[in-house]
Design a protein around this motif. Sequence first.
Motif, PDB file in Angstrom:
ATOM      1  N   GLN A 123       0.858  -1.173   0.000  1.00 28.51           N
ATOM      2  CA  GLN A 123       0.000   0.000   0.000  1.00 28.51           C
ATOM      3  C   GLN A 123       0.902   1.234   0.000  1.00 28.51           C
ATOM      4  OE1 GLN A 123      -2.108  -0.344   3.713  1.00 28.51           O
ATOM      5  NE2 GLN A 123      -0.531   0.696   4.853  1.00 28.51           N
ATOM      6  N   GLU A 124       0.330   2.407  -0.147  1.00 31.35           N
ATOM      7  CA  GLU A 124       1.115   3.634  -0.088  1.00 31.35           C
ATOM      8  C   GLU A 124       1.262   4.050   1.378  1.00 31.35           C
ATOM      9  OE1 GLU A 124       0.856   7.165  -2.991  1.00 31.35           O
ATOM     10  OE2 GLU A 124      -0.446   7.692  -1.310  1.00 31.35           O
ATOM     11  N   TYR A 125       2.497   4.243   1.797  1.00 31.42           N
ATOM     12  CA  TYR A 125       2.784   4.645   3.175  1.00 31.42           C
ATOM     13  C   TYR A 125       3.194   6.111   3.196  1.00 31.42           C
ATOM     14  CZ  TYR A 125       2.894  -0.304   4.315  1.00 31.42           C
ATOM     15  OH  TYR A 125       2.559  -1.624   4.482  1.00 31.42           O
ATOM     16  N   ILE A 126       2.756   6.821   4.225  1.00 31.85           N
ATOM     17  CA  ILE A 126       3.219   8.180   4.462  1.00 31.85           C
ATOM     18  C   ILE A 126       4.352   8.066   5.477  1.00 31.85           C
ATOM     19  CG2 ILE A 126       2.643  10.502   5.265  1.00 31.85           C
ATOM     20  CD1 ILE A 126       1.208   9.682   2.663  1.00 31.85           C
ATOM     21  N   VAL A 127       5.564   8.383   5.051  1.00 34.37           N
ATOM     22  CA  VAL A 127       6.746   8.267   5.896  1.00 34.37           C
ATOM     23  C   VAL A 127       7.090   9.660   6.409  1.00 34.37           C
ATOM     24  CG1 VAL A 127       9.175   7.621   5.942  1.00 34.37           C
ATOM     25  CG2 VAL A 127       7.562   6.267   4.617  1.00 34.37           C
ATOM     26  N   PRO A 128       7.226   9.818   7.719  1.00 34.06           N
ATOM     27  CA  PRO A 128       7.491  11.153   8.283  1.00 34.06           C
ATOM     28  C   PRO A 128       8.882  11.666   7.923  1.00 34.06           C
ATOM     29  CG  PRO A 128       7.691   9.485   9.983  1.00 34.06           C
ATOM     30  CD  PRO A 128       7.163   8.785   8.747  1.00 34.06           C
ATOM     31  N   SER A 129       9.011  12.976   7.971  1.00 27.94           N
ATOM     32  CA  SER A 129      10.295  13.588   7.635  1.00 27.94           C
ATOM     33  C   SER A 129      11.395  13.208   8.623  1.00 27.94           C
ATOM     34  CB  SER A 129      10.157  15.108   7.577  1.00 27.94           C
ATOM     35  OG  SER A 129       9.744  15.605   8.835  1.00 27.94           O
ATOM     36  N   SER A 130      11.021  12.710   9.792  1.00 25.35           N
ATOM     37  CA  SER A 130      12.026  12.290  10.772  1.00 25.35           C
ATOM     38  C   SER A 130      12.752  11.011  10.338  1.00 25.35           C
ATOM     39  CB  SER A 130      11.376  12.075  12.140  1.00 25.35           C
ATOM     40  OG  SER A 130      10.374  11.079  12.060  1.00 25.35           O
ATOM     41  N   ALA A 131      12.181  10.265   9.410  1.00 23.64           N
ATOM     42  CA  ALA A 131      12.828   9.051   8.904  1.00 23.64           C
ATOM     43  C   ALA A 131      13.932   9.454   7.933  1.00 23.64           C
ATOM     44  CB  ALA A 131      11.825   8.151   8.206  1.00 23.64           C
ATOM     45  N   GLN A 132      15.129   8.925   8.142  1.00 21.10           N
ATOM     46  CA  GLN A 132      16.234   9.252   7.244  1.00 21.10           C
ATOM     47  C   GLN A 132      16.353   8.264   6.096  1.00 21.10           C
ATOM     48  OE1 GLN A 132      19.886   9.949   9.313  1.00 21.10           O
ATOM     49  NE2 GLN A 132      18.949  11.362  10.746  1.00 21.10           N
TER      50      GLN A 132
END
Length: 131
Positions: free
Chosen positions: A74-83
């Motif tokens: 599925q499409e995941y929304i990855v936060p900007s905190s993830a490098q």
Amino acid sequence: MNKFSKFLFMGLALGLTVFSSCKDDDDNSPSGSHKVVFKAIGSANVDISMAVYTDGAGKNESFTSLSGSTWTSQEYIVPSSAQVVSFGANAMGPADNSTLVAEIWVDGEKKIENKSTGKILSASATYSFKK
């Protein structure tokens, strides 16, 4: 009442001007985040059995008992905190030249892919948001 009408009209005109001059942005993801999709693509008769991903911000997910030669998350929304995001898949192929490709798509663009070849297939890919 006449001053009030002029003031209301000027406020409305200013508001419409500002609203219409804003850039139209089709990206509905929250600010500072990325839309990420993981794909595993096998050659003919490859049977994908497992897939796993991690987003580097603590989210992990495993998918087991899979079958077929392709799999898409599925499409995941990855936060900007993830490098970084990492993805891997395992499969079995019928021949020594069977292939399995692991792909990572970010914001609608394929960013990276890696390929495994053989009868026992394990493909993985890692993408870093920080360049």
